[in-house]
Design an enzyme around this catalytic site. Structure first.
Site, PDB file in Angstrom:
ATOM      1  CG  ASP A   9      -2.017  -0.904   1.233  1.00  0.00           C
ATOM      2  OD1 ASP A   9      -2.026  -1.925   0.307  1.00  0.00           O
ATOM      3  OD2 ASP A   9      -2.776  -1.237   2.106  1.00  0.00           O
ATOM      4  CE  LYS A 107      -3.909  -4.465   1.027  1.00  0.00           C
ATOM      5  NZ  LYS A 107      -4.496  -3.382   1.840  1.00  0.00           N
ATOM      6  CB  CYS A 152      -2.067  -3.050   5.168  1.00  0.00           C
ATOM      7  SG  CYS A 152      -3.786  -2.688   4.994  1.00  0.00           S
TER       8      CYS A 152
HETATM    9  C1  VGL Z   1      -4.616   0.428   5.780  1.00  0.00           C
HETATM   10  C2  VGL Z   1      -6.045   1.438   7.046  1.00  0.00           C
HETATM   11  C3  VGL Z   1      -7.176   1.076   6.176  1.00  0.00           C
HETATM   12  C4  VGL Z   1      -3.114   0.146   5.446  1.00  0.00           C
HETATM   13  C5  VGL Z   1      -5.457   0.333   4.704  1.00  0.00           C
HETATM   14  O1  VGL Z   1      -2.592  -0.155   4.337  1.00  0.00           O
HETATM   15  O2  VGL Z   1      -2.442  -0.044   6.584  1.00  0.00           O
HETATM   16  N1  VGL Z   1      -4.907   0.932   7.037  1.00  0.00           N
HETATM   17  N2  VGL Z   1      -6.600   0.814   4.943  1.00  0.00           N
END
Ligand code: VGL
Ligand code: ZN
Length: 198
Positions: A9, A107, A152
């Site tokens: 991410d 995702k 994540c």
């Molecule tokens: C994430 C919160 C919501 C992350 C993704 O990448 O850690 N955290 N969506």
């Protein structure tokens, strides 16, 4: 080579100036690019939510971002709207070297369920398909970097260890949201699951 670097991410919304900014998130772009050369494969994950996603506080009237709610699949933190499909916030950080990525796995695209882990949605049962991809390619030794350390990255590394992969997190190439001590909890949970912290 049986090694893969899983880059979690590394998107605009998780970097300073973004909708769910992680402090120092952009500091790790250059180190992650450098690490890519050392692995047999590189996989990127991309948080990819529809605007009506159940993890957004804005879709639960009367709730505030960063509060906790109960979903059919368990507890869920409600987040500010982030990484909405086809918006600039969902783009990869402009400095990230995309040329080395063999696979991009998206995702969190089902409206009713969040997906922190690169392997399973937050019901811990619905697979993303990543495990099969890695097994088919003989990639058994996985190293995790990216954002966010305590959500994540941690959930992905713990699932990897549970699935029988060797799982390592290079903590210097991660940054944490650190919500109510979540960073320390994530470290303890990763250690307990057999994840190597470097
Ligand atoms: C994430 C919160 C919501 C992350 C993704 O990448 O850690 N955290 N969506
Ligand atoms: Zn998300």
């Amino acid at each position: 080579m049986t090694t893969a670097l899983i880059v979690i991410d590394m998107q605009t919304d998780f970097c300073p100036g973004g909708a769910l900014a992680v402090a120092g998130g952009d500091d790790i772009v250059t180190p992650i690019n450098a690490l890519m050369r050392d692995f047999g494969a590189v996989v990127l994950t991309q948080d990819w939510h529809p605007a009506d996603h159940a993890s957004f506080a804005s879709n639960h009237p009367g709730t505030a971002p960063f509060s906790l709610t109960q979903m059919p699949y368990g507890p869920q933190v409600l987040w500010p709207d982030h990484c909405v499909i086809d918006t600039p916030g969902a783009d990869f950080h402009p400095g990230l070297d995309l040329s080395r990525a063999d696979l991009v796995i998206r995702k969190g695209f089902r409206p009713g369920i969040d997906s922190y882990s690169a392997f399973f949605e937050n019901d811990r049962a619905t697979p993303t398909g990543l495990a099969g991809y890695l097994r088919d390619r003989g990639l058994s030794d996985l190293t995790f970097v990216g954002l966010a350390h305590d959500f994540c990255v941690a959930w992905s590394a713990i699932d990897a260890a549970r699935l029988g992969f060797t799982a390592t997190v290079i903590e210097a190439a991660t940054r944490a949201i650190d919500l109510d001590g979540s960073r320390d909890r994530a470290r303890a949970d990763m250690r307990a699951a057999g994840v190597n912290l470097e």
